[in-house]
Structure formats: structure tokens, C-alpha cells
Design a protein around this motif. Structure first.
Motif, PDB file in Angstrom:
ATOM      1  N   MET A  39       0.848  -1.185   0.000  1.00 11.10           N
ATOM      2  CA  MET A  39       0.000   0.000   0.000  1.00 11.10           C
ATOM      3  C   MET A  39       0.887   1.239   0.000  1.00 11.10           C
ATOM      4  SD  MET A  39      -2.766   1.152   2.884  1.00 11.10           S
ATOM      5  CE  MET A  39      -1.939   2.463   3.757  1.00 11.10           C
ATOM      6  N   PRO A  40       0.690   2.139  -0.963  1.00 16.13           N
ATOM      7  CA  PRO A  40       1.466   3.387  -0.921  1.00 16.13           C
ATOM      8  C   PRO A  40       0.999   4.248   0.257  1.00 16.13           C
ATOM      9  CG  PRO A  40      -0.074   3.394  -2.770  1.00 16.13           C
ATOM     10  CD  PRO A  40      -0.211   2.062  -2.090  1.00 16.13           C
ATOM     11  N   LEU A  41       1.882   5.082   0.744  1.00 18.90           N
ATOM     12  CA  LEU A  41       1.519   5.988   1.827  1.00 18.90           C
ATOM     13  C   LEU A  41       0.410   6.919   1.328  1.00 18.90           C
ATOM     14  CD1 LEU A  41       2.373   6.588   4.718  1.00 18.90           C
ATOM     15  CD2 LEU A  41       3.875   8.360   3.825  1.00 18.90           C
ATOM     16  N   PRO A  42      -0.724   6.949   2.037  1.00 24.94           N
ATOM     17  CA  PRO A  42      -1.858   7.757   1.558  1.00 24.94           C
ATOM     18  C   PRO A  42      -1.638   9.252   1.767  1.00 24.94           C
ATOM     19  CG  PRO A  42      -2.417   6.712   3.631  1.00 24.94           C
ATOM     20  CD  PRO A  42      -1.040   6.240   3.264  1.00 24.94           C
ATOM     21  N   TYR A  53      -0.345  13.871   4.652  1.00 29.66           N
ATOM     22  CA  TYR A  53      -0.760  12.561   5.134  1.00 29.66           C
ATOM     23  C   TYR A  53      -2.178  12.649   5.671  1.00 29.66           C
ATOM     24  CZ  TYR A  53      -0.987   8.491   8.189  1.00 29.66           C
ATOM     25  OH  TYR A  53      -1.377   7.337   8.816  1.00 29.66           O
ATOM     26  N   ASP A  54      -3.012  11.664   5.312  1.00 33.00           N
ATOM     27  CA  ASP A  54      -4.400  11.634   5.754  1.00 33.00           C
ATOM     28  C   ASP A  54      -4.654  10.336   6.514  1.00 33.00           C
ATOM     29  OD1 ASP A  54      -7.144  11.462   6.080  1.00 33.00           O
ATOM     30  OD2 ASP A  54      -7.621  12.110   4.058  1.00 33.00           O
ATOM     31  N   LYS A  62      -5.831   0.811   4.141  1.00 35.14           N
ATOM     32  CA  LYS A  62      -5.230  -0.350   4.801  1.00 35.14           C
ATOM     33  C   LYS A  62      -6.222  -1.509   4.826  1.00 35.14           C
ATOM     34  CE  LYS A  62      -2.851  -1.606   9.048  1.00 35.14           C
ATOM     35  NZ  LYS A  62      -2.443  -1.159  10.382  1.00 35.14           N
ATOM     36  N   ASN A  63      -7.458  -1.224   5.159  1.00 30.12           N
ATOM     37  CA  ASN A  63      -8.500  -2.262   5.166  1.00 30.12           C
ATOM     38  C   ASN A  63      -8.749  -2.815   3.771  1.00 30.12           C
ATOM     39  OD1 ASN A  63      -8.845  -2.008   7.925  1.00 30.12           O
ATOM     40  ND2 ASN A  63     -10.504  -0.517   7.716  1.00 30.12           N
ATOM     41  N   MET A  87       0.926  -7.642   4.337  1.00 28.11           N
ATOM     42  CA  MET A  87       0.586  -6.324   3.831  1.00 28.11           C
ATOM     43  C   MET A  87       1.579  -5.330   4.399  1.00 28.11           C
ATOM     44  SD  MET A  87      -2.035  -3.347   3.800  1.00 28.11           S
ATOM     45  CE  MET A  87      -1.686  -3.059   5.434  1.00 28.11           C
ATOM     46  N   VAL A  88       2.165  -4.518   3.522  1.00 26.40           N
ATOM     47  CA  VAL A  88       3.157  -3.534   3.945  1.00 26.40           C
ATOM     48  C   VAL A  88       2.808  -2.178   3.347  1.00 26.40           C
ATOM     49  CG1 VAL A  88       5.005  -5.224   4.259  1.00 26.40           C
ATOM     50  CG2 VAL A  88       4.699  -4.139   2.042  1.00 26.40           C
ATOM     51  N   ILE A  89       3.426  -1.154   3.884  1.00 25.29           N
ATOM     52  CA  ILE A  89       3.189   0.214   3.414  1.00 25.29           C
ATOM     53  C   ILE A  89       4.513   0.805   2.968  1.00 25.29           C
ATOM     54  CG2 ILE A  89       2.388   2.511   4.068  1.00 25.29           C
ATOM     55  CD1 ILE A  89       0.684   1.078   6.252  1.00 25.29           C
ATOM     56  N   GLY A  90       4.528   1.371   1.764  1.00 25.65           N
ATOM     57  CA  GLY A  90       5.737   2.015   1.285  1.00 25.65           C
ATOM     58  C   GLY A  90       5.865   1.953  -0.222  1.00 25.65           C
ATOM     59  N   ASP A  91       7.096   2.083  -0.685  1.00 26.39           N
ATOM     60  CA  ASP A  91       7.395   2.017  -2.110  1.00 26.39           C
ATOM     61  C   ASP A  91       7.343   0.570  -2.568  1.00 26.39           C
ATOM     62  OD1 ASP A  91       8.656   3.076  -4.683  1.00 26.39           O
ATOM     63  OD2 ASP A  91      10.139   1.581  -4.017  1.00 26.39           O
ATOM     64  N   ALA A  92       6.585   0.288  -3.626  1.00 28.65           N
ATOM     65  CA  ALA A  92       6.365  -1.091  -4.072  1.00 28.65           C
ATOM     66  C   ALA A  92       7.666  -1.828  -4.374  1.00 28.65           C
ATOM     67  CB  ALA A  92       5.451  -1.103  -5.304  1.00 28.65           C
ATOM     68  N   VAL A  93       8.554  -1.224  -5.128  1.00 25.26           N
ATOM     69  CA  VAL A  93       9.794  -1.898  -5.522  1.00 25.26           C
ATOM     70  C   VAL A  93      10.647  -2.216  -4.296  1.00 25.26           C
ATOM     71  CG1 VAL A  93      11.950  -1.646  -6.801  1.00 25.26           C
ATOM     72  CG2 VAL A  93       9.791  -0.907  -7.835  1.00 25.26           C
TER      73      VAL A  93
END
Length: 145
Positions: A39-42, A53-54, A62-63, A87-93
Motif C-alpha cells: 500500500m502506498p503511503l496515503p 498525510y491523511d 489499509k483495510n 501487507m506492507v506500506i511504502g514504495d512497491a519496488v
């Protein structure tokens, strides 16, 4: 041949095709499967200079990503394969390559859809292309049209 396979999964049509191909490879080689949803940082765009950031958007996204991941794992389980999801948050690559290193993956499987027009390709970039440069193992790019 492939003992640990990492599937970058986002629930899209290319992702669904990659899931099917990954299923076939895992069944053939008796591999451990890990699905990763990144998931990219929203951020809410404020213009070309940046965003903010929201937290509310963060929780709903995230859900959503978690439910996509759970559906992919469930689909593999229904087909008789054992898979775990992350599930992680950040840059896909960076996240995909990092996870591949952590689990000592032999193969990364990622879906890809050809984009129409040079502007779309330039603006969006290609996770698949960048991943090949950063991956610690082989990368299978499953192409859909």
C-alpha cells in the motif's frame, strides 16, 4: 527449482493472472507461497509540490489492501495450496525486493499491463521494470493486454 515464491498481489486483472500462473508454478514445484500487498503511503495532493498525510484515508486504504490480500490467500487455499500473506506500506519496488530478501525467495511473480501511449508509460513508470533491477532473485512478469 523454486522453493519460495513471492507474489506481488494487488487484485487487479494483471494480479489475478499472476496469481493463476503462480499457482501453477507452486503446484508443480511444491513451493512455499507468500503474497505481498504493498500500500502506498496515503497522501492528499496539494499540487505539484507535495501532499499531506491523511490518517482517515490511511485506515480505509489499509483495510482495502488487507481484504484484497486475504482474498488472494483464500483463492490459493481453495485451490489446495498453502500461502501466507503480508501487507506492507511504502514504495512497491523497495518493499517487494526487501520481502524477497527476508524470505529468501527464489522467484518473484508480478503482474503487468501494457499501458497505452508513451505519456502514460512515462508518467506512471513500471514497477516490473524497476523490480528487475532491484530484485535479489528471478522475476517473472506476467503480462496481460
Amino acid at each position: 527449482m523454486y522453493k519460495r515464491i513471492l507474489l506481488a498481489y494487488d487484485g487487479s486483472a494483471p494480479g489475478q493472472q499472476a496469481l493463476l500462473d503462480c499457482h501453477d508454478i507452486a503446484q508443480w514445484s511444491h513451493s512455499e507461497l507468500t503474497l505481498i500487498a504493498v500500500m502506498p503511503l496515503p497522501l492528499i495532493a496539494l499540487g505539484p509540490e507535495g501532499g499531506v498525510y491523511d490518517e482517515t484515508l490511511h485506515e480505509s486504504e489499509k483495510n482495502r489492501y488487507q481484504s484484497i490480500l486475504d482474498a488472494g490467500v483464500r483463492r490459493l487455499a481453495d485451490a489446495g495450496l498453502s500461502a501466507r500473506g503480508e501487507m506492507v506500506i511504502g514504495d512497491a519496488v523497495n518493499e517487494i525486493a526487501g520481502c524477497a530478501r527476508r524470505i529468501d525467495a527464489d522467484l518473484i511473480v508480478v503482474g503487468h499491463k501494457h499501458l497505452d501511449g508513451w505519456a502514460a508509460r512515462w508518467w506512471r513508470g513500471s514497477v516490473s521494470k524497476a523490480l528487475i533491477e532491484h530484485a535479489p532473485c528471478s522475476v517473472l512478469v506476467v503480462i496481460t493486454h
